[in-house]
Enzyme design. Structure first.
Site, PDB file in Angstrom:
ATOM      1  N   PRO A  24      29.891  36.886  47.779  1.00 19.45           N
ATOM      2  CG  PRO A  24      27.592  36.875  46.961  1.00 19.45           C
ATOM      3  CD  PRO A  24      28.911  37.666  46.907  1.00 19.45           C
ATOM      4  N   GLY A  76      29.124  33.636  43.995  1.00 17.18           N
ATOM      5  CA  GLY A  76      28.915  34.871  43.246  1.00 17.18           C
ATOM      6  C   GLY A  76      30.328  35.549  42.836  1.00 17.18           C
ATOM      7  N   GLY A  87      44.677  33.249  33.157  1.00 17.65           N
ATOM      8  CA  GLY A  87      44.698  32.135  32.325  1.00 17.65           C
ATOM      9  C   GLY A  87      43.100  31.612  32.119  1.00 17.65           C
ATOM     10  CD  GLN A 137      38.717  36.567  44.635  1.00 13.78           C
ATOM     11  OE1 GLN A 137      39.065  36.815  43.737  1.00 13.78           O
ATOM     12  NE2 GLN A 137      39.168  35.452  45.049  1.00 13.78           N
ATOM     13  CE  LYS A 156      49.353  35.831  38.135  1.00 11.27           C
ATOM     14  NZ  LYS A 156      48.482  34.972  37.343  1.00 11.27           N
ATOM     15  NE  ARG A 166      38.892  30.364  33.587  1.00 13.10           N
ATOM     16  CZ  ARG A 166      39.585  29.686  34.331  1.00 13.10           C
ATOM     17  NH1 ARG A 166      39.920  30.262  35.368  1.00 13.10           N
ATOM     18  NH2 ARG A 166      40.199  28.630  33.810  1.00 13.10           N
ATOM     19  CB  ALA A 214      35.150  33.956  43.072  1.00 16.14           C
ATOM     20  CB  SER A 269      44.539  36.108  39.217  1.00 22.81           C
ATOM     21  OG  SER A 269      45.041  35.162  38.415  1.00 22.81           O
TER      22      SER A 269
END
Length: 369
Positions: free
Chosen positions: A355, A358, A86, A353, A164, A328, A350, A233
Site C-alpha cells: 500500500p 508501506g 544502491g 509494492q 531488476k 530506506r 515502493a 529496483s
C-alpha cells in the site's frame, strides 16, 4: 517434479568491489560456484540514476566468478541473476546474499514446503515501453516462468518477487523520439519510478492479486493497485527485467523457509513482527526451536500523501536528500532494531509494492538440523 536444495549465504562487503568474502566461501567449499543462481546485494551508493556502485559490484562479482565457472564475465552475468540495490543510509550495512540451487535425491523424513527459488528474464524493452502496459504484460509472463522454475504452483506460496528493471537515459529517450515515439517521461529519475511501478503491477497480475485489464495511465496513479510481495529496483545497466521468485515448495528439501507480511507504513513494527513470527522467529534475539534468521528483504517509500498516521513528514519536500534515501534509513532502522542486525536488504521506491507508504517485508530463516 525435480527435487532441489536451495542454499542462502549472507556475506558482508567492505565496498562495492569487495568479493573476498564470497571467494573465501568458495575456496573453503562452502559454496559451489556452479550452483550459484542469484546474488542480491546492498551497495553504498545513492540509489539514484548515477549510482554506479551497482554496476561496479556486478562487474567485480562477474570477474571473480568467471575463472571459477570457466566463462567470460559477460557470460557469468547472463547465467546468474544479479540484483544490486544502491543505498545503505542510516544503519544499513552493505552485504550480498547468495542463493544457490542444485538438484538432489529426496532424503527420507523430509516433508512440507521449503524455500525454493526460480529465475526468468523478460525480453529487452524499447525505451517507449518502460512504465507502460507492455512492461506489465511481459513481467507477468516472466513471473509465471520463474514460478515454474521454482516448482511453485500456488501463488499463495510466493513470498517475495525481486525484480531488476531498466530506466530511461537521455540517449534512450532520443532513440524513441527518432522512431517517432514518446517515452512515458523524459526524466531519468522519474523513469525509475515508472519502471518499478509497472514491474510491480506485472507481479500482481501474475499472482492474481489484481485483474489484468490495466491501462498505461494506471501506473503511478492507481495506487489502490499493488502487489503484496513485489520488490522492484531500477538500474541503468540493463534493458530487460530480471525476475527472481522466492517462495516455499514441496519440491524443495532446503534447510530454509520464507514468510512475509505487508507493512502499512514506514513505522509498522507490528508487520515486521508478524513476518518474523511467520517463520518461527521473534523480536531479536528470540527464536523458536533453534531457528536462525538469515536475512530480511523489504521495500520502503515516503508516503505519497505526505503523512505517516496523520502526522506530517518532510521526506518529499527535502531538496537536499532524496525521499527514497530518507525512507530506506527510516525503515532500515526499524527493521534492524527488531531483527537485531543492520545487515538487512531494504530497497527504496515502493510504487505499487504494498500500500502507499508501506511495502512487503519477507524473512528467510534457517531450520533447525
Amino acid at each position: 517434479m525435480r527435487t532441489t536444495s536451495v542454499g542462502v549465504f549472507k556475506v558482508a562487503t567492505k565496498g562495492p568491489g569487495d568479493v573476498s568474502g564470497l571467494m573465501d566461501m568458495i575456496g573453503s567449499g562452502t559454496i559451489d560456484p556452479a550452483s550459484v543462481l542469484a546474488i542480491l546485494g546492498k551497495t553504498e551508493g545513492n540509489g539514484g540514476v548515477n549510482d554506479f556502485t551497482r554496476e561496479y559490484a556486478v562487474a567485480a562479482l562477474c570477474t571473480a566468478l568467471a575463472p571459477k565457472l570457466g566463462l567470460s564475465p559477460e557470460a557469468v552475468e547472463q547465467r546468474i541473476a544479479f540484483v544490486m540495490s544502491g543505498g545503505t543510509e542510516g544503519v544499513l550495512s552493505p552485504h550480498i546474499t547468495v542463493f544457490t540451487r542444485r538438484e538432489v535425491e529426496r532424503p527420507a523424513g523430509i516433508s512440507g514446503k521449503r524455500l525454493s527459488i526460480g529465475m526468468a528474464h523478460t525480453r529487452d524493452f524499447l525505451p517507449e515501453e518502460l512504465g507502460r502496459s507492455a512492461q506489465i504484460t511481459e513481467t507477468a509472463r516472466a513471473v509465471e516462468a520463474a514460478m515454474a522454475d521454482a516448482g511453485i504452483t500456488d501463488p499463495a506460496d510466493v513470498h517475495f518477487v525481486q525484480i531488476k528493471c531498466p530506466l530511461l537515459t537521455s540517449d534512450r529517450v532520443e532513440a524513441a523520439a527518432a522512431r517517432g515515439n514518446k517515452t512515458v517521461t523524459t526524466s531519468s529519475y522519474s523513469s525509475m519510478a515508472y519502471s518499478r511501478g509497472a514491474s510491480a503491477l506485472g507481479v500482481a497480475v501474475a499472482l492474481g492479486e489484481i485483474a489484468s485489464d490495466l491501462r498505461d495511465q494506471d501506473v503511478l496513479r492507481r495506487y489502490d493497485l499493488f502487489s503484496k510481495v513485489a520488490s522492484t529496483s531500477a538500474g541503468i545497466e540493463l534493458m530487460h527485467n530480471v525476475v527472481i521468485v522466492l517462495g516455499n515448495s514441496a519440491s524443495s528439501v532446503s534447510a530454509f523457509e520464507i514468510g512475509h507480511a505487508v507493512m502499512k507504513d514506514a513505522i509498522d513494527a507490528a508487520a515486521v513482527t508478524v513476518a518474523l513470527e511467520s517463520v518461527g522467529l521473534g523480536i531479536a534475539p528470540q527464536a523458536i526451536k533453534g531457528r536462525e534468521l538469515v536475512n530480511i528483504f523489504a521495500k520502503a517509500e515516503a508516503s505519497p500523501d505526505g503523512t505517516v498516521r496523520g502526522s506530517r513528514h518532510t521526506m518529499l519536500e527535502d531538496t537536499d536528500i532524496s525521499s527514497t534515501r530518507h525512507a530506506r534509513a527510516a525503515v532500515g532502522g526499524l527493521i534492524a532494531g527488531l531483527a537485531g542486525t543492520s545487515a538487512v536488504y531494504v530497497s527504496g521506491g515502493a510504487e505499487h509494492q504494498g500500500p502507499p507508504g508501506g511495502g512487503p517485508v519477507a524473512v528467510i530463516t534457517r531450520l533447525p538440523d
